[in-house]
Design a protein around this motif. Sequence first.
Motif, PDB file in Angstrom:
ATOM      1  N   HIS A 513       0.849  -1.197   0.000  1.00  0.00           N
ATOM      2  CA  HIS A 513       0.000   0.000   0.000  1.00  0.00           C
ATOM      3  C   HIS A 513       0.887   1.250   0.000  1.00  0.00           C
ATOM      4  O   HIS A 513       0.636   2.204  -0.732  1.00  0.00           O
ATOM      5  N   TRP A 514       1.902   1.228   0.822  1.00  0.00           N
ATOM      6  CA  TRP A 514       2.787   2.398   0.912  1.00  0.00           C
ATOM      7  C   TRP A 514       3.500   2.666  -0.406  1.00  0.00           C
ATOM      8  O   TRP A 514       3.642   3.805  -0.832  1.00  0.00           O
ATOM      9  N   LEU A 515       3.954   1.598  -1.042  1.00  0.00           N
ATOM     10  CA  LEU A 515       4.659   1.801  -2.315  1.00  0.00           C
ATOM     11  C   LEU A 515       3.707   2.388  -3.349  1.00  0.00           C
ATOM     12  O   LEU A 515       4.067   3.297  -4.101  1.00  0.00           O
ATOM     13  N   TYR A 516       2.493   1.887  -3.364  1.00  0.00           N
ATOM     14  CA  TYR A 516       1.510   2.413  -4.319  1.00  0.00           C
ATOM     15  C   TYR A 516       1.217   3.879  -4.019  1.00  0.00           C
ATOM     16  O   TYR A 516       1.130   4.715  -4.925  1.00  0.00           O
ATOM     17  N   PHE A 517       1.091   4.170  -2.734  1.00  0.00           N
ATOM     18  CA  PHE A 517       0.844   5.549  -2.288  1.00  0.00           C
ATOM     19  C   PHE A 517       1.981   6.466  -2.764  1.00  0.00           C
ATOM     20  O   PHE A 517       1.755   7.492  -3.409  1.00  0.00           O
ATOM     21  N   LEU A 518       3.205   6.050  -2.457  1.00  0.00           N
ATOM     22  CA  LEU A 518       4.353   6.896  -2.815  1.00  0.00           C
ATOM     23  C   LEU A 518       4.459   7.091  -4.326  1.00  0.00           C
ATOM     24  O   LEU A 518       4.803   8.170  -4.806  1.00  0.00           O
ATOM     25  N   ARG A 519       4.172   6.036  -5.075  1.00  0.00           N
ATOM     26  CA  ARG A 519       4.307   6.122  -6.532  1.00  0.00           C
ATOM     27  C   ARG A 519       3.214   6.968  -7.159  1.00  0.00           C
ATOM     28  O   ARG A 519       3.367   7.449  -8.289  1.00  0.00           O
ATOM     29  N   GLY A 520       2.122   7.160  -6.436  1.00  0.00           N
ATOM     30  CA  GLY A 520       1.012   7.928  -6.995  1.00  0.00           C
ATOM     31  C   GLY A 520       1.052   9.410  -6.641  1.00  0.00           C
ATOM     32  O   GLY A 520       0.243  10.188  -7.146  1.00  0.00           O
ATOM     33  N   LEU A 521       1.980   9.826  -5.801  1.00  0.00           N
ATOM     34  CA  LEU A 521       2.006  11.227  -5.358  1.00  0.00           C
ATOM     35  C   LEU A 521       2.379  12.160  -6.501  1.00  0.00           C
ATOM     36  O   LEU A 521       3.290  11.884  -7.267  1.00  0.00           O
TER      37      LEU A 521
END
Length: 620
Positions: A513-521
Amino acid sequence: MKFSIKTCVFLVLILSIGCSNEPKEAGDDKASTIDQHSFANTKEAIVTHISLNLAVDFDSTLLKGSATLTFDNLAQAKELILDTKDLIVSKVTIDQGQSTTFSFGEEHPIFGASLHVAILPDTKNVTVHYTTSPEAGALQWLSPSQTLGKEYPFLFSQSQAILARTWIPCQDGPGVKFTYDATIHTNPELIALMSAQNGTTKNANGVYSFTMEQPISSYLLALTVGDLEFASTGRNSGVYAEPAMLAKSVWELSDMQSMIDSAESLYGPYAWGRYDVVILPPSFPFGGMENPRLTFATPTIIAGDKSLVALIAHELAHSWSGNLVTNATWNDFWLNEGFTVYFEQRIMEKIFGKPYEEMLTKLGMGDLELTINELIAKGKSEETHLFLDLEGRDPDDGLTDVAYEKGRFFLQAIEALVGRERFDIFLKKYFTENKFKTMTTEGFLTYLNTHLLTPEEQDELQADEWIYGPGLPDNTPEPHSVELDQVEQAIAQFNNGLIAANKINTEGYTTHHWLYFLRGLKNLNSDKMNELDAAFHFTQTGNREIACDWFKHCIEQNYKIAYPALKSFLIDVGRRKFLTPLYTRLAATPENKSWAKEVYTLARLGYHSVSYKTIDEILK
Ligand code: BES
Ligand code: ZN
């Protein structure tokens, strides 16, 4: 090396036209395919066994000893041609020790130098007496300070793709398979481990014997020596690690045995006896390397929450896709990695459930889209094909998300077309019938069309577009993840300034979830960086995957508060997948580039050649 790949494709075409009612049977016996990255004369004489006797000298950072190569002289050859790079050969003998002559071909900067050994028609084996050089590309010699325990030196090898020749004279192409045995002499305080049958405890005399009874390709030859201890994780699995890491590693990898069981239930029996993992020091340049019987792994997967164990599923899956059925040449690399990512996905689904697997697949698609767009923007669209033309180039250049992720989605497309049941029966048969053989891309397509697809399905699949065409064909499955949908909403709100970071509900977020979050910023600025860091403490995270994605933003936003942590990261971790995007971003502005160069003067000393060769290029 004289044949171009175009000649090969042409020949294959001619052959398949010539006997169109008799499809060329897949799975090469012997080496019938041209390998553009090896000098070996495998059509004439092919190595079947290697016997090593090597002393590990930590003081001079050299391996010294001999390799005896047993071979089949198929064509009454007068010489056996081997691959070498930076090896110092003192003497070569044949059979019972009779002397013979040898000479080196011209040195090539990537491929090294061919070693020509004179043989007689009835010569059975050749013994090369040699020493490696301290620069041997495969080997990294670590001083005690670079280990966790700080007390003993450490050595590990990384042979894939064409680095085996820097520590063993051999026919260094994946199309040649041989068995091996080895005797390794080292310090009595250390244990030596290989991609073979290993012991679990140190020997008082520092002498270790190994056998690998199944035939393997040279890129799977592997050695590590260090202060390592063993603990079991199940019936035929276990972990080796430095003593201070062992308990943590065993806990983290507690699902290993069930991964093996799941993998066997999918595609047939595990062919290699034991499956162990060795956790190496952080300079290991890859996440993992599927050395048979003993996966080599980065310590960055020991995250403390078991969130990065998909990497073990991946390396384990290579025990079928890669180690059992092997890409015939590095141009067929996608056969190794694409199949393995698909297989990894299936293991993860079995053990952790569909929603978990869907997160990994969705992240994979994100990576793939970025890679494809970047390659196409750089005018390198042919590098987005599955089948590559790496003639004259380092096969390492073929190591992109295309082989991994486009390969996975191609197999997913086949699954979608024929249904899981038929695809699984096919894959199991494919692994069983081709075990211990090599496979070309064309061989696989023939096998697929013969044993799975109807003519209508063949038309629908568009396999040629997948394999010989750019980007993603229109039948690419679209990954979907319910778990990541939630994150998607949070990102949209945050990106549009509709929610404060500390108001986002991140309960239950895993690494993915965190990786997806960071990649979507998007639309970040220094206020938003501060806000994110205050809410989630990214700069201080011990999770290297999350740290890497965060640092990418830090560099782009010039978020200098994170630079001391970034500096430590670049010095501590030698995994190329993390280093490349960070140094690339740093190199984009003169100020950051000069900072990076300063860090690099120190960091480079701790990197394996695979990593520093890449970073040298980025910072030059
Ligand atoms: N066999 C590869 C590593 C490799 C490929 C080394 C080509 C040298 C040349 C290994 O199986 C791998 O793919 N490792 C990945 C991890 C995986 C989970 C995608 C890595 O190291 O990141
Ligand atoms: Zn892999």
